[in-house]
Design an enzyme around this catalytic site. Structure first.
Site, PDB file in Angstrom:
ATOM      1  NE  ARG A  57      19.304   5.669 -57.765  1.00 26.82           N
ATOM      2  CZ  ARG A  57      18.259   4.935 -57.390  1.00 26.82           C
ATOM      3  NH1 ARG A  57      18.340   4.155 -56.348  1.00 26.82           N
ATOM      4  NH2 ARG A  57      17.133   4.976 -58.056  1.00 26.82           N
ATOM      5  CG  HIS A 108      12.155  10.101 -53.767  1.00 29.53           C
ATOM      6  ND1 HIS A 108      12.124   9.195 -52.742  1.00 29.53           N
ATOM      7  CD2 HIS A 108      13.409  10.057 -54.273  1.00 29.53           C
ATOM      8  CE1 HIS A 108      13.308   8.613 -52.640  1.00 29.53           C
ATOM      9  NE2 HIS A 108      14.106   9.122 -53.553  1.00 29.53           N
ATOM     10  CB  ALA A 147      20.764  12.454 -52.641  1.00 33.44           C
ATOM     11  CB  CYS A 197      20.669  15.205 -48.541  1.00 36.82           C
ATOM     12  SG  CYS A 197      21.369  15.595 -50.157  1.00 36.82           S
TER      13      CYS A 197
HETATM   14  S1  SF4 Z   1      25.015  16.990 -50.418  1.00 37.86           S
HETATM   15 FE1  SF4 Z   1      24.639  19.207 -50.679  1.00 37.86          FE
HETATM   16  S2  SF4 Z   1      22.402  19.326 -50.720  1.00 37.86           S
HETATM   17 FE2  SF4 Z   1      22.872  17.340 -49.828  1.00 37.86          FE
HETATM   18  S3  SF4 Z   1      22.954  17.704 -47.582  1.00 37.86           S
HETATM   19 FE3  SF4 Z   1      25.059  17.956 -48.370  1.00 37.86          FE
HETATM   20  S4  SF4 Z   1      25.222  20.168 -48.729  1.00 37.86           S
HETATM   21 FE4  SF4 Z   1      23.036  19.713 -48.604  1.00 37.86          FE
END
Ligand code: SF4
Length: 548
Positions: free
Chosen positions: A100, A199, A69, A66
């Site tokens: 990572r 990014h 991330a 996502c």
């Molecule tokens: S990990 Fe958290 S920020 Fe990423 S898609 Fe899931 S809920 Fe959203």
């Protein structure tokens, strides 16, 4: 895996059709544009067009991460002294906690390292209902009291965006109250089609709030930044070793083994060398506009690529002494790595690899496989854009869609006090004639062989078709794919975290990679697994779709 050695390559068009036939018509139509049979560049240097950076079709199992991330995990993750607080539920923060395998090296007993910590506000139901800004303020105060950092970064996750907490206002207030640099990232996971959006958001905020704050110019005649190197498994350490040996000063690394101070002084460098084009080309472009620092594309993955990149950096400075020193370093380092390649090549040559990972790694690691005599028969990115595949020449023709408009595009002007053009037209022309071009990246497809498959945002189903039809000797991807692929009797090398290996950058890293791949593709353990295509009856899940 004797059978695999003699297995002929299938017709890539037929493989593509086999992938598409299981999808509903609408999905198949879209995927058809994202799966391309490569051909060599034509006279104008064009490769086939690929549809990329598009939303994943609901229901398929994607490799993607996502936006949060991409921001917190990829760009901010390797910085050791910016304290990062995730504003959101605990799961998001845990998910981005050093997965990572970024490494860092403190310089002395007083040097801090916050990377092993995962700080988050642990958002609960009542925060969703009544708002979480109060909790965030409190978290920043508590973190400051505990660690006394010089900078704090706040990262938003999905629920924060949905309820509308103003994390930037909290950052401004806390900056005022604590007297340290506090800045925020609106990187809610849903904000883009993949981690690529994260990014971009991370680059924007680091550029806006940190780069250019400190004009102290580090000593050294040849000062560069390395952009898009994240020190997984110690890669940055190997690059730092080589640069130091060549007499090149690394001002800042974005963001492997990086510090806040490095970012603040990055604008004093004379050249930006970009490794991962996708994750950080934004920073290269913005630094050029604001401070006059030009960028070139480099690649330290692969022995030959490392030698070429060092030569390109030396070429930029046009100093015969530096050029000679770089040649000497290459001459000292290459024989050992070539010995390692010669040792393993008889066991690796002729084998087939596939790479589905990242936004430059699927390109760069093909160099290492080439050095092992292995052929990359299919590759693709999980968050690449068209330019990562086809080269930056396509940028003017890339249509900006709603998802891209979602991400702030900074208006950057030359800094009245700090803008200093590093290359005049004469130098640029001279270097251009010598083959050194600025702000250019040719993309992955130009270097891939004819009839190889290039697949953007590969799905689990498509992966299985590839495995069955091609029977590769190694598949490179991430942890989500690892065990599913290995159950097919095919080793998987993680190229996000390197499993437990690395470094793989530079000369010593190349030798490490050769040996790891040799062990993996020649291990007998894979012969004990019966892949589904050899089972008498391959079970297949059946589903009934409710319509209407
Ligand atoms: S990990 Fe958290 S920020 Fe990423 S898609 Fe899931 S809920 Fe959203």
């Amino acid at each position: 895996m004797e059978a695999a050695k003699t297995h002929a390559l299938p017709d890539p068009e037929a493989v593509k059709q086999a992938m598409l036939e299981k999808f509903p018509a609408k999905v198949a139509k879209k995927r058809a544009k994202q799966i391309v049979v490569n051909r060599a560049p034509d006279a104008a240097g064009r490769v086939p067009e690929i549809h990329a950076n598009a939303r994943t079709s609901p229901g398929v199992i994607t490799q993607r991460g996502c936006t949060y991330a991409g921001c917190k995990g990829v760009i901010l993750g390797p910085v050791r002294d910016i304290l990062t607080i995730t504003h959101g539920p605990v799961g998001c923060g845990f998910y981005s906690w050093l997965t990572r395998r970024n490494q860092t090296r403190t310089q002395g007993p007083d040097d801090v390292n916050y990377m092993p910590y995962a700080l988050m506000t642990d958002m609960q139901e009542e925060d969703i209902v009544f708002g979480g800004e109060k909790k965030l303020r409190q978290a920043v105060r508590e973190a400051y009291e505990t660690f006394r950092p010089q900078a704090i970064a706040l990262c938003a996750t999905c629920p924060v965006g949905l309820i509308g907490d103003d994390i930037h206002a909290v950052a401004r207030e806390m900056k005022e109250e604590l007297g340290i640099n506090v800045f925020a990232f609106s990187c809610e996971g849903y904000k883009g089609v993949s981690q690529s959006a994260g990014h971009h958001i991370a680059n924007n905020q680091v550029f806006k709030h940190v780069v250019g704050l400190d004009d102290t110019t580090p000593e050294g005649e040849y000062r560069i930044n390395i952009l898009g190197e994240y020190n997984i498994g110690g890669d940055a350490f190997e690059i730092e070793r080589l640069l130091e040996k060549c007499g090149i000063t690394l001002v800042a690394s974005f963001s492997g083994n990086a510090t806040y101070e490095q970012f603040a002084r990055a604008h004093t460098a004379d050249l930006n060398a970009i490794m991962c084009h996708r994750s950080i080309n934004y920073m290269g472009d913005m630094m050029e506009k604001k401070f006059g620092v030009p960028w070139i594309k480099v690649n330290f993955i692969g022995a030959q690529a490392t030698a070429k990149s060092l030569r390109r950096i030396a070429q930029y400075f046009e100093d015969p002494e530096l050029l000679a020193r770089v040649e000497q370093v290459i001459a000292e380092e290459l024989p050992e790595v070539e010995r390692a390649a010669a040792e393993v090549r008889p066991r690796t040559a002729g084998k087939r690899a596939m790479l589905f990972v990242g936004g430059s790694r699927a390109h760069h690691y093909q160099e290492l496989f080439r050095e092992l005599g292995m052929e990359t028969v299919a590759a693709g990115y999980e968050f690449g854009h068209r330019d990562d595949y086809e080269g930056r020449a396509v940028l003017p023709s890339v249509k900006v869609d709603a998802d891209s408009r979602n991400i702030e595009e900074l208006e950057v002007e030359p800094d009245p006090a700090r803008f200093r053009p590093r290359t005049g037209p004469e130098k640029a022309a001279r270097l251009g004639a010598g083959g050194l071009s600025f702000a250019e990246y040719q993309g992955m497809m130009a270097e891939m062989a004819e009839k190889t498959l290039v697949i953007d945002d590969i799905s689990h189903h498509e992966t299985e078709v590839l495995l069955k039809k091609y029977r590769p000797h190694i598949f490179c991807a991430g942890i989500k794919e690892k065990y599913a692929v290995q159950k097919w009797g095919i080793p998987l090398k993680q190229l996000h975290s390197y499993d437990y290996g690395g470094p793989y950058a530079g000369f010593r890293g190349a030798a490490n990679f050769y040996r790891d791949i040799d062990r993996m593709v020649n291990s007998r353990v894979w012969t004990y697994v019966t892949p589904p295509w050899e089972a008498e009856e391959a079970p297949e899940a059946k589903a009934v779709y409710a319509c209407g």
